[in-house]
Design a protein around this motif. Structure first.
Motif, short mmCIF file in Angstrom:
data_model
loop_
_atom_site.label_atom_id
_atom_site.label_comp_id
_atom_site.label_asym_id
_atom_site.label_seq_id
_atom_site.Cartn_x
_atom_site.Cartn_y
_atom_site.Cartn_z
N TYR A 1 15.08 1.09 13.83
CA TYR A 1 14.30 1.31 15.05
C TYR A 1 12.79 1.16 14.83
CZ TYR A 1 18.53 3.23 17.20
OH TYR A 1 19.79 3.39 17.72
N PHE A 2 12.35 1.09 13.58
CA PHE A 2 10.92 1.02 13.29
C PHE A 2 10.21 -0.15 13.99
CE2 PHE A 2 9.21 3.82 9.72
CZ PHE A 2 10.03 4.88 10.10
N PRO A 3 10.75 -1.36 13.91
CA PRO A 3 10.03 -2.49 14.54
C PRO A 3 9.80 -2.28 16.03
CG PRO A 3 11.71 -3.30 13.04
CD PRO A 3 11.93 -1.83 13.15
N SER A 4 10.83 -1.83 16.74
CA SER A 4 10.67 -1.64 18.19
C SER A 4 9.82 -0.42 18.50
CB SER A 4 12.04 -1.50 18.86
OG SER A 4 12.77 -0.42 18.30
N PHE A 5 9.94 0.65 17.70
CA PHE A 5 9.13 1.85 17.92
C PHE A 5 7.65 1.57 17.72
CE2 PHE A 5 7.27 5.81 16.04
CZ PHE A 5 7.22 6.54 17.22
N LEU A 6 7.31 0.88 16.62
CA LEU A 6 5.92 0.62 16.30
C LEU A 6 5.31 -0.49 17.17
CD1 LEU A 6 6.12 0.85 12.40
CD2 LEU A 6 5.10 2.51 13.96
N SER A 7 6.16 -1.27 17.79
CA SER A 7 5.65 -2.32 18.69
C SER A 7 5.45 -1.81 20.11
CB SER A 7 6.59 -3.52 18.69
OG SER A 7 7.82 -3.17 19.32
N GLY A 8 5.91 -0.59 20.38
CA GLY A 8 5.77 -0.02 21.71
C GLY A 8 6.83 -0.48 22.69
N SER A 9 7.92 -1.05 22.19
CA SER A 9 8.94 -1.61 23.08
C SER A 9 10.26 -0.85 23.05
CB SER A 9 9.19 -3.08 22.71
OG SER A 9 9.70 -3.19 21.39
N ILE A 10 10.31 0.29 22.36
CA ILE A 10 11.60 0.97 22.20
C ILE A 10 12.13 1.49 23.53
CG2 ILE A 10 10.70 3.29 21.73
CD1 ILE A 10 12.87 3.46 19.51
N ILE A 11 11.24 1.79 24.47
CA ILE A 11 11.70 2.32 25.76
C ILE A 11 12.36 1.24 26.61
CG2 ILE A 11 10.02 4.20 25.85
CD1 ILE A 11 8.27 2.48 27.62
N LEU B 1 15.03 -3.21 7.76
CA LEU B 1 13.85 -3.50 8.60
C LEU B 1 14.02 -4.83 9.32
CD1 LEU B 1 10.91 -2.56 9.32
CD2 LEU B 1 10.15 -4.07 7.47
N GLU B 2 14.41 -5.86 8.58
CA GLU B 2 14.57 -7.18 9.18
C GLU B 2 15.73 -7.20 10.18
OE1 GLU B 2 12.69 -9.74 8.91
OE2 GLU B 2 11.37 -9.18 7.25
N ALA B 3 16.79 -6.45 9.87
CA ALA B 3 17.92 -6.37 10.79
C ALA B 3 17.50 -5.69 12.09
CB ALA B 3 19.07 -5.61 10.14
N GLY B 4 16.64 -4.68 11.99
CA GLY B 4 16.13 -4.03 13.20
C GLY B 4 15.29 -4.98 14.03
N GLY B 5 14.48 -5.80 13.36
CA GLY B 5 13.70 -6.80 14.09
C GLY B 5 14.58 -7.78 14.82
N GLU B 6 15.69 -8.17 14.18
CA GLU B 6 16.64 -9.09 14.80
C GLU B 6 17.37 -8.43 15.97
OE1 GLU B 6 19.43 -11.90 15.94
OE2 GLU B 6 17.53 -12.13 14.87
N ALA B 7 17.81 -7.19 15.78
CA ALA B 7 18.60 -6.50 16.81
C ALA B 7 17.80 -6.29 18.09
CB ALA B 7 19.10 -5.17 16.27
N PHE B 8 16.50 -6.02 17.95
CA PHE B 8 15.67 -5.69 19.11
C PHE B 8 14.63 -6.75 19.42
CE2 PHE B 8 16.85 -1.58 17.04
CZ PHE B 8 17.85 -1.25 17.94
N ALA B 9 14.78 -7.94 18.78
CA ALA B 9 13.92 -9.09 19.07
C ALA B 9 12.45 -8.77 18.90
CB ALA B 9 14.20 -9.61 20.47
N VAL B 10 12.10 -8.15 17.76
CA VAL B 10 10.71 -7.79 17.46
C VAL B 10 10.32 -8.42 16.12
CG1 VAL B 10 9.10 -5.92 16.99
CG2 VAL B 10 10.90 -5.61 18.69
N PRO B 11 9.25 -9.21 16.06
CA PRO B 11 8.81 -9.80 14.79
C PRO B 11 8.25 -8.73 13.85
CG PRO B 11 7.23 -10.28 16.53
CD PRO B 11 8.41 -9.64 17.20
N ILE B 12 8.47 -8.93 12.55
CA ILE B 12 8.00 -7.98 11.53
C ILE B 12 6.66 -8.48 10.98
CG2 ILE B 12 8.56 -6.78 9.39
CD1 ILE B 12 10.51 -6.27 11.69
#
Length: 288
Positions: free
Chosen positions: A28-38, A153-164
C-alpha cells in the motif's frame, strides 16, 4: 477435548506467521504516499493483492520452517514452533503450503493482474532459493531479504497503478538491508556460540562487520529518505521521526532485545508510536 482442539487450531495459525503479514502492508506504500489510496476500489482492487501476498508469504514461511526444523531446535524460542516441537508433521505442513501457494497465485492472477502474479512468482522464487541454499551464504542472505521487500513495493505499484520513484525505491531497499542486518546482529549477540548451529551464515560474518554494516545502511536510509521528502516538501517534517526510529531500532539490537522488525514494531512502544505518528502526519498532509 475442546481445549485440545483449540490448541491444535492455534498451531495451524502460528505456522502461518500472521504477525509477519504486516510486511505485506508495503504493497500500500506507493498508493498511500502518492495520495491516491482513497481512490482504490474495495474489496477487489484494495484487498485481493494483500490476500494473495499473505497466502504466498505464509507458504514460504512454512517451507522455511520445514527446512529449518532441525536447526530451530537449537534456538531458545523457535524450538517451540509447531514443526520443530512436533505438533505438526512436515508432510501436513507441506500440503498446507502447497494449498496456500495455489490459492495465492489464483487470487493474484484472476483478481489483480497477470503482471502482479509474476511479481508474486518472483517473490516465491527468491524466498524458496533463500530457504533452500542462499540463507547460508553471508551477505547474499540479507540481500535476498531486501529483494523480497523491493518486490512487494513494485507489486504494490503494479496493483494500484502507481509509479515507484527512484528515491522511494532506494529508501525501501536500504531500510530492508538495515533491518535484516540488525536481525542477524541480534541473533549473533544473543545466541553466542550456538549462533552457527542455528544459522550457518552467522559463522561467516567477521566480528564487527554487522555492527558497521548496520550503521552504514542506517545512515544511508536517512539520506535517501531525506532526498525523497525534499522532492515532496510537505513530507520533510517526518525526517526527525525517521531518524528516531532508526536509532531506536539500533538501541534495541545493541541492548539485546529482539531484532525482528515485525516484533520490534508491534512490541516496542516508542517505535510503534513513532510509526503511527509518521503515518498520521503523512495522511494529514496528503489527504486533509
Amino acid at each position: 477435548m475442546f481445549i485440545n482442539n483449540s490448541i491444535f487450531f492455534l498451531d495451524y495459525i502460528r505456522i502461518l506467521r500472521p504477525q509477519q503479514w504486516l510486511k505485506n502492508l508495503l504493497l500500500y506504500f506507493p498508493s498511500f504516499l502518492s495520495g491516491s489510496i482513497i481512490s482504490i476500489e474495495y474489496p477487489f482492487q484494495g484487498v485481493m493483492p494483500i490476500i494473495a501476498f499473505c497466502m504466498g508469504s505464509s507458504a514460504t514461511y512454512i517451507l522455511n520452517d520445514i527446512i529449518d526444523s532441525d536447526n530451530d531446535k537449537h534456538h531458545p524460542r523457535k524450538k517451540y514452533r509447531p514443526i520443530p516441537s512436533g505438533t505438526i508433521s512436515k508432510i501436513t505442513a507441506a500440503v498446507l503450503a502447497l494449498l496456500l501457494l495455489c490459492a495465492g497465485l489464483t487470487f493474484a492472477t484472476f483478481s489483480v493482474s497477470i503482471r502482479f502474479s509474476l511479481y508474486l512468482v518472483l517473490y516465491l522464487l527468491v524466498s524458496t532459493l533463500y530457504s533452500l541454499k542462499l540463507k547460508a551464504v553471508p551477505l547474499v542472505d540479507i540481500f535476498c531479504i531486501a529483494t523480497g521487500f523491493i518486490i512487494r513495493l513494485e507489486a504494490g505499484g503494479e496493483a494500484f497503478a502507481v509509479p515507484i520513484s527512484d528515491w522511494l525505491f532506494l529508501t525501501v531497499f536500504l531500510l530492508a538491508l538495515f533491518l535484516s542486518i540488525g536481525k542477524r546482529l541480534n541473533e549473533k549477540l544473543n545466541l553466542g556460540n550456538e549462533a552457527k548451529c542455528h544459522r550457518k551464515s552467522l559463522a561467516g560474518y567477521p566480528d564487527g562487520f554487522l555492527d558497521g554494516a548496520m550503521y552504514l545502511t542506517g545512515g544511508a536510509v536517512l539520506v535517501t529518505y531525506s532526498m525523497y521528502t525534499l522532492s515532496r516538501s510537505h513530507l520533510f517534517y517526518t525526517v526527525p521521526l525517521c531518524c528516531f526510529g532508526l536509532l531506536r531500532y539500533i538501541f534495541r539490537v545493541k541492548s539485546g532485545q529482539s531484532g525482528d522488525p515485525t516484533e520490534s514494531l508491534l512490541k516496542d512502544v516508542p517505535l510503534l508510536l513513532v510509526s503511527l505518528t509518521w503515518a498520521a502526519i503523512i495522511g494529514w498532509r496528503l489527504y486533509f
